[in-house]
Design a protein around this motif. Structure first.
Motif, PDB file in Angstrom:
ATOM      1  N   LEU A 222       0.825  -1.207   0.000  1.00  0.00           N
ATOM      2  CA  LEU A 222       0.000   0.000   0.000  1.00  0.00           C
ATOM      3  C   LEU A 222       0.861   1.259   0.000  1.00  0.00           C
ATOM      4  N   ALA A 223       1.977   1.231   0.712  1.00  0.00           N
ATOM      5  CA  ALA A 223       2.894   2.373   0.672  1.00  0.00           C
ATOM      6  C   ALA A 223       3.415   2.590  -0.746  1.00  0.00           C
ATOM      7  N   ALA A 224       3.629   1.494  -1.479  1.00  0.00           N
ATOM      8  CA  ALA A 224       4.083   1.601  -2.864  1.00  0.00           C
ATOM      9  C   ALA A 224       2.999   2.212  -3.753  1.00  0.00           C
ATOM     10  N   GLY A 320       9.548   4.298   4.616  1.00  0.00           N
ATOM     11  CA  GLY A 320       9.602   4.073   6.047  1.00  0.00           C
ATOM     12  C   GLY A 320      10.343   5.209   6.736  1.00  0.00           C
ATOM     13  N   GLU A 321      10.433   5.122   8.043  1.00  0.00           N
ATOM     14  CA  GLU A 321      11.047   6.195   8.826  1.00  0.00           C
ATOM     15  C   GLU A 321      12.504   6.425   8.441  1.00  0.00           C
ATOM     16  N   ILE A 358       1.165   4.347   4.265  1.00  0.00           N
ATOM     17  CA  ILE A 358       0.322   3.150   4.246  1.00  0.00           C
ATOM     18  C   ILE A 358      -1.151   3.554   4.214  1.00  0.00           C
ATOM     19  N   LEU A 359      -1.519   4.520   5.022  1.00  0.00           N
ATOM     20  CA  LEU A 359      -2.899   4.989   5.066  1.00  0.00           C
ATOM     21  C   LEU A 359      -3.292   5.639   3.742  1.00  0.00           C
ATOM     22  N   HIS A 360      -2.377   6.420   3.179  1.00  0.00           N
ATOM     23  CA  HIS A 360      -2.635   7.019   1.858  1.00  0.00           C
ATOM     24  C   HIS A 360      -2.879   5.924   0.823  1.00  0.00           C
ATOM     25  N   GLY A 361      -2.037   4.889   0.832  1.00  0.00           N
ATOM     26  CA  GLY A 361      -2.179   3.814  -0.142  1.00  0.00           C
ATOM     27  C   GLY A 361      -3.473   3.048   0.024  1.00  0.00           C
TER      28      GLY A 361
END
Length: 380
Positions: A222-224, A320-321, A358-361
């Motif tokens: 999802l981050a991707a 990631g961070e 992740i939430l955006h994805g």
């Protein structure tokens, strides 16, 4: 070559106009003609068709001195559907709700307990996809419940957080991001992911508590999606997102499509054996604290090398961070180290997605589902 039927041509034109309205917000009929290259009668017909179907509405006029159809400003009916993106961490559940235009209309977060129930460590069993046998569509509600207190079940907490973020709105689609491999056949996790309270067939249980189709996806995937749509990989067909955070992994996009693999394990680079140990251990927050930037870059480049050598993606995004905080400086160092390991030219960029990728994805994926269901798929 397949000849487009009048019905297919209308579907293509309607979806093109809706996509342009999503991109620009509002448009007049002349602006739609200019952007689409369609004739005046064709644009007039599609505007009327979309208005009758409740997809667009007049939201104003382009000038006080002008009157008539060409002066009307059209916009998508935002309340036609709402979707939710969910990020399940090992300590928190975060939810964002948006209308069909992507505008955020609600959000909520609840903590998770740290102790896991005794039966939560069992590997997930195979189960059917949530929402099976239930046609997609709007008008679905969310059952409230769950406070995030230690006695609450994880399903209750997730459903309750979605309900809090949604308020009185019904959900059309809910996409949940979580750590771990997702079995592409069952839609469930293939193994325990360390999230407190996660249990076999949790996705099916969520489907009974949330009256909307619920989709589970690996959080790095999802981050991707977010990186591809609104981040450093925007406009790129091929790239690898290297996730360096609470967990270590990767997500692969080729020809503009996310690749999950036959078992959902594509991008599981955390188990790579590097000099000194496993990549997931070497790149953990506790291990990198004592490394200088050059040593950190060398380790990251070694972990990315396998994906670059096999896939030749042309771009590696550091997410990631660790990736975000390292910024351009760390990305440049990783790029130098990577070029020394591989003859394949590869750009390295830091993530540029603002906030929770992740939430955006998850939200973008849920919006894609709603757009497909309500606006229609563009015929092949």
């Amino acid at each position: 070559m397949k000849t487009a039927t009048p019905q297919m041509a209308r579907a293509i034109n309607d979806r093109l106009a809706l996509d342009l309205l999503l991109e620009h917000g509002t448009l007049t009929a002349p602006q739609l003609r200019a952007l689409t290259g369609l004739s005046r009668p064709t644009v007039s017909d599609l505007i009327e068709r979309l208005r009758v179907n409740g997809l667009i509405a007049v939201v104003g006029e382009s000038g006080e001195d002008r009157r008539g159809p060409n002066a009307r400003v059209y916009g998508i009916v935002a309340d036609r559907a709402h979707v939710a993106g969910v990020d399940v961490r090992r300590d928190t559940v975060n939810v964002t709700v948006a209308d069909i235009t992507g505008r955020t209309v609600g959000s909520a977060a609840r903590p998770l307990k740290t102790a896991r129930p005794a039966d939560a460590a069992r590997p997930p069993e195979t189960g059917g996809p949530a929402g099976a046998g239930r046609p997609p569509g709007a008008g679905r509600s969310v059952e409230p419940g769950g406070s995030g207190e230690p006695g609450d079940d994880l399903v209750t907490i997730i459903a309750g957080t979605v309900a809090e973020a949604a308020g009185p709105r019904s959900m059309h689609a809910v996409v949940v991001g979580a750590p771990g491999m997702v079995n592409p056949h069952s839609g469930e996790l293939a193994a325990d992911n360390g999230v407190p309270g996660w249990r076999p067939n949790l996705l099916q249980a969520l489907g009974h508590r949330i009256d909307a189709p619920v989709t589970l996806e690996n959080e790095v995937n999802l981050a991707a999606v977010a990186e591809h749509r609104i981040g450093s990989a925007r406009g790129r067909g091929d790239f690898v997102l290297l996730w360096l955070d609470d967990g270590v992994g990767a997500a692969i996009t080729l020809d503009g499509r996310l690749r999950r693999g036959a078992s959902g394990g594509a991008g599981e680079v955390g188990t790579l054996g590097l000099r000194g140990g496993l990549f997931c251990d070497l790149a953990s927050a506790g291990s990198i604290g004592g490394l200088d930037q050059d040593s950190l870059a060398a380790m990251i480049a070694e972990g990315a090398f396998t994906a670059v050598a096999v896939l030749d993606p042309g771009l590696v995004v550091l997410g990631g961070e660790t990736g975000r905080s390292g910024g351009d400086a760390l990305a440049a160092l990783v790029g130098e180290r990577l070029s020394a390991l591989s003859p394949v030219p590869t750009q390295v960029r830091p993530s540029t997605v603002e906030g929770n990728a992740i939430l955006h994805g998850a939200l973008l994926t849920a919006l894609s589902i709603a757009h497909r269901d309500i606006f229609g798929e563009v015929p092949a």
